[in-house]
Design an enzyme around this catalytic site. Structure first.
Site, PDB file in Angstrom:
ATOM      1  N   ASP A  82     -13.324 -54.562  -7.261  1.00 22.10           N
ATOM      2  CA  ASP A  82     -13.182 -54.690  -5.812  1.00 22.10           C
ATOM      3  C   ASP A  82     -14.452 -54.346  -5.051  1.00 22.10           C
ATOM      4  O   ASP A  82     -14.812 -55.012  -4.090  1.00 22.10           O
ATOM      5  CB  ASP A  82     -12.047 -53.783  -5.322  1.00 22.10           C
ATOM      6  N   CYS A 123      -9.735 -50.785 -12.876  1.00 28.78           N
ATOM      7  CA  CYS A 123      -9.934 -51.138 -11.470  1.00 28.78           C
ATOM      8  C   CYS A 123      -8.602 -51.539 -10.827  1.00 28.78           C
ATOM      9  O   CYS A 123      -7.628 -51.870 -11.508  1.00 28.78           O
ATOM     10  CB  CYS A 123     -10.952 -52.270 -11.363  1.00 28.78           C
ATOM     11  N   ASP A 124      -8.619 -51.516  -9.504  1.00 32.39           N
ATOM     12  CA  ASP A 124      -7.394 -51.607  -8.705  1.00 32.39           C
ATOM     13  C   ASP A 124      -6.346 -52.604  -9.197  1.00 32.39           C
ATOM     14  O   ASP A 124      -5.204 -52.239  -9.447  1.00 32.39           O
ATOM     15  CB  ASP A 124      -7.749 -52.008  -7.265  1.00 32.39           C
ATOM     16  N   LYS A 125      -6.711 -53.871  -9.286  1.00 32.88           N
ATOM     17  CA  LYS A 125      -5.682 -54.889  -9.527  1.00 32.88           C
ATOM     18  C   LYS A 125      -5.315 -55.018 -10.987  1.00 32.88           C
ATOM     19  O   LYS A 125      -4.291 -55.600 -11.322  1.00 32.88           O
ATOM     20  CB  LYS A 125      -6.147 -56.260  -8.992  1.00 32.88           C
ATOM     21  N   CYS A 195     -13.094 -45.736  -9.224  1.00 30.83           N
ATOM     22  CA  CYS A 195     -13.525 -44.932  -8.075  1.00 30.83           C
ATOM     23  C   CYS A 195     -12.876 -43.549  -8.118  1.00 30.83           C
ATOM     24  O   CYS A 195     -11.708 -43.405  -8.467  1.00 30.83           O
ATOM     25  CB  CYS A 195     -13.160 -45.640  -6.783  1.00 30.83           C
ATOM     26  N   GLU A 446      -9.890 -56.939   1.287  1.00 33.04           N
ATOM     27  CA  GLU A 446      -9.943 -55.579   1.817  1.00 33.04           C
ATOM     28  C   GLU A 446     -11.067 -55.470   2.840  1.00 33.04           C
ATOM     29  O   GLU A 446     -12.071 -56.150   2.738  1.00 33.04           O
ATOM     30  CB  GLU A 446     -10.164 -54.577   0.683  1.00 33.04           C
ATOM     31  N   SER A 472      -9.100 -51.061   1.618  1.00 38.19           N
ATOM     32  CA  SER A 472      -9.389 -50.351   0.379  1.00 38.19           C
ATOM     33  C   SER A 472      -8.683 -49.015   0.441  1.00 38.19           C
ATOM     34  O   SER A 472      -8.425 -48.470   1.525  1.00 38.19           O
ATOM     35  CB  SER A 472     -10.894 -50.123   0.301  1.00 38.19           C
TER      36      SER A 472
END
Ligand code: FES
Length: 558
Positions: A82, A123-125, A195, A446, A472
């Site tokens: 992201d 990571c996020d997704k 992150c 985002e 985000s």
């Protein structure tokens, strides 16, 4: 697992000799072929730090599977980082990648007749994508997080990627020099891993424990911790145990499990993206979950985790004081969690947490539910004439709970960022960024670039932002996202005009365009949808299939 294993149908018996020939080619022996065939679905990529190291965890998972009596083969999924796409065309592929990852795992598991899998995300997704596949396929499976990065330091100030974005805003405002910005850039994300703050990746990892689909304690160790290998090995072993016990994801992913996850989300002030993702995972699990469930839970659950972006600490600090089980034990003891739900350990949530001994040391990372940071949850759902189907605000990330201002609409994030650079965004403005929803974006990009720049420019307390896009997990300030219906399908956000009065009231849950109803109706009658941004390729396909943010932006066949 009750019934015959899928792998036995595909690879057993004389007529399946050609299929076995291929598995022998990749090293499986007669003995291996006699065992259940498990997969390791690993979201791996060198194109960013979040999933840089996940391939290294695969061998430990496979060892765990073998120790539990199975065979294991690994396959990859794509990763969209992201923060590399942020603020650009690349960001439109982020939420889209969630669906691609779920579909990839489905295709590989079904096409190759795996009996179950451990899914490794970062990571996020990558995380909700894998969890959606777990719920969709309903084969024995366990989620494993790759871990987040260690925080950076500038003196004793903890840094995360959020600080780099905000530093750009400070640079635009002339508050810091290019050299100071460069120093923050070099120090902010010092190791591989996702992150470091409680942004979307750490939020989803936290929720994997709350849902019961990951091993307790597996969310918080940093990516560089040797305990990652231990959790990988244990996840492989646990996979064989759930296979033996006949426990499938939908036995775990019940309505109560989702309410537990929402409770932990509210208590920790996690990312607003988790709303989209929990709705989507619930949809795959056949569980009816709505925005009202989030609203109800947010009103009764206190906000207790002092974690960035709303607080001071990062995931590595939470790990030091006891990890997600510390948060959950406090919530369970306060009567806020359903303790009788099943988890991948084969035990209930209550049983898992009874075995957990809270640390005795003083700490300021997780507060007591009786003495919280804020009495109500970290995320609130807003509704009103500007968002009839709902919108989302991260109350934990802002001190301001009521704001009345003048609308400054922009069609897309880039135009808003340019206006900020020209110093055209002023105190009292409500920045409206539209045509960035699931269909309009497409992919609900985002808005960290603009939200962090607003905060970095010193306008965080005087300017609000409303969008049909997303934020985000690192976003802070009074930022309202997921406005539904989105502009691209004719939601009221499409007809906001410069200078219109807008009211945001987090306490009462209102988001209103203070323009007479008749006038809004007149504007909507004159409104015409814009030309789609893409006419071919993945984003065009996605735009034609995606649903409203209020339903989790899931894709469904027409
Ligand atoms: Fe991958 Fe933040 S960009 S976790």
């Amino acid at each position: 697992m009750s019934g015959r294993l899928p792998s036995k149908e595909r690879y057993g018996g004389v007529y399946n000799a050609p299929h076995r020939a291929f598995l022998r080619s990749v090293g499986l022996t007669d003995e291996d072929l006699g065992k259940p065939l498990m997969a390791v679905a690993v979201a791996w990529s060198e194109a960013g730090p979040c999933n840089f190291h996940t391939l290294g965890l695969v061998r430990y998972v496979k060892e765990g599977v073998r120790a539990g009596g199975g065979s294991a083969l690994a396959f990859p999924t794509i990763v969209v980082n992201d923060n590399i796409g942020m603020g650009s065309e690349g960001m439109r592929y982020s939420l889209v990648s969630r669906e691609l990852i779920a579909d990839t795992v489905e295709a590989q598991i079904q096409a190759h007749a795996f009996d179950g899998f451990v899914g490794i995300g970062g990571c996020d997704k990558t995380q909700p994508g894998i969890m959606m596949a777990m719920a969709r396929l309903n084969r024995p499976s366990i989620y494993l997080y790759g871990g987040s990065a260690e925080p950076g330091f500038l003196g004793d100030r903890r840094l995360t990627i959020e600080d780099v974005y905000e530093a750009v805003g400070s640079y635009v405002a002339g508050a810091i020099t290019e050299e100071e910005l460069a120093e923050i850039e070099k120090r902010a994300h010092p190791t591989y891993g996702a992150c470091a703050g409680l942004f979307t990746a750490n939020t989803m990892a936290t929720l994997s424990e709350a849902l019961g689909i990951a091993l307790p304690g597996s969310a918080s160790p940093v990516a560089t911790a040797s305990r990652r290998a231990m959790y990988a090995y244990e996840s492989g072993k646990a996979l064989m145990r759930v296979l033996e016990l006949g426990i499938r994801p939908r036995d775990i992913l019940t309505y109560e499990a989702f309410i537990n996850a929402i409770t932990v989300l509210m208590a920790t002030g996690g990312s607003t993206n988790a709303i989209l993702h929990l709705l989507a995972i619930a949809h795959e699990a056949g569980v009816k979950l709505t925005l009202d469930d989030f609203d109800k839970v947010s009103r009764r659950v206190p906000y207790i985790a002092n974690l960035k972006p709303g607080g001071e600490y990062v995931m590595a600090d939470l790990d030091q004081v006891g990890g997600v089980p510390l948060v959950m034990r406090k919530l369970l003891d306060a009567g806020l969690l359903h303790g009788e739900v099943l988890t991948v350990t084969g035990k209930t949530l209550r049983k898992n947490l009874e075995g957990y001994i809270p640390p005795k040391a003083e700490q300021r990372v997780v507060y007591e539910p009786e003495k919280p940071l804020k009495p109500a949850g970290g995320i609130r759902i807003l509704r009103g004439s500007l968002a009839p189907e709902g919108a989302v605000v991260k109350a934990a990330a802002s001190e301001i709970l009521r704001f009345e201002g003048r609308a400054k609409p922009f069609d897309g994030e880039a135009a808003a960022f340019e206006a900020l650079k020209r110093h055209e965004i002023e105190p009292g403005d409500v920045v409206i960024i539209r045509y960035e929803g699931p269909k309009g974006g497409p992919g609900m990009p985002e808005m960290l670039k603009i939200t962090a720049a607003i905060v970095g420019a010193g306008l965080g307390k005087d300017v609000a932002l409303i969008t049909d896009g997303r934020f985000s997990g690192a976003t802070r300030g009074l930022m309202i996202g997921h406005v539904a219906p989105e502009a691209a399908v004719g939601g009221p956000i499409a007809v906001v005009e410069e200078g219109d009065k807008v009211l945001i009231d987090v306490e009462t849950g209102r988001l209103d365009l203070m323009v007479p109803e008749e006038e809004v109706k007149r504007r909507l009658e004159e409104w015409r949808p814009p030309e789609p941004r893409y006419r071919s390729g993945l984003l065009a396909k996605y735009a034609s299939l995606v649903s409203s943010a209020s339903l989790g932006a899931i894709t469904t066949p027409r």
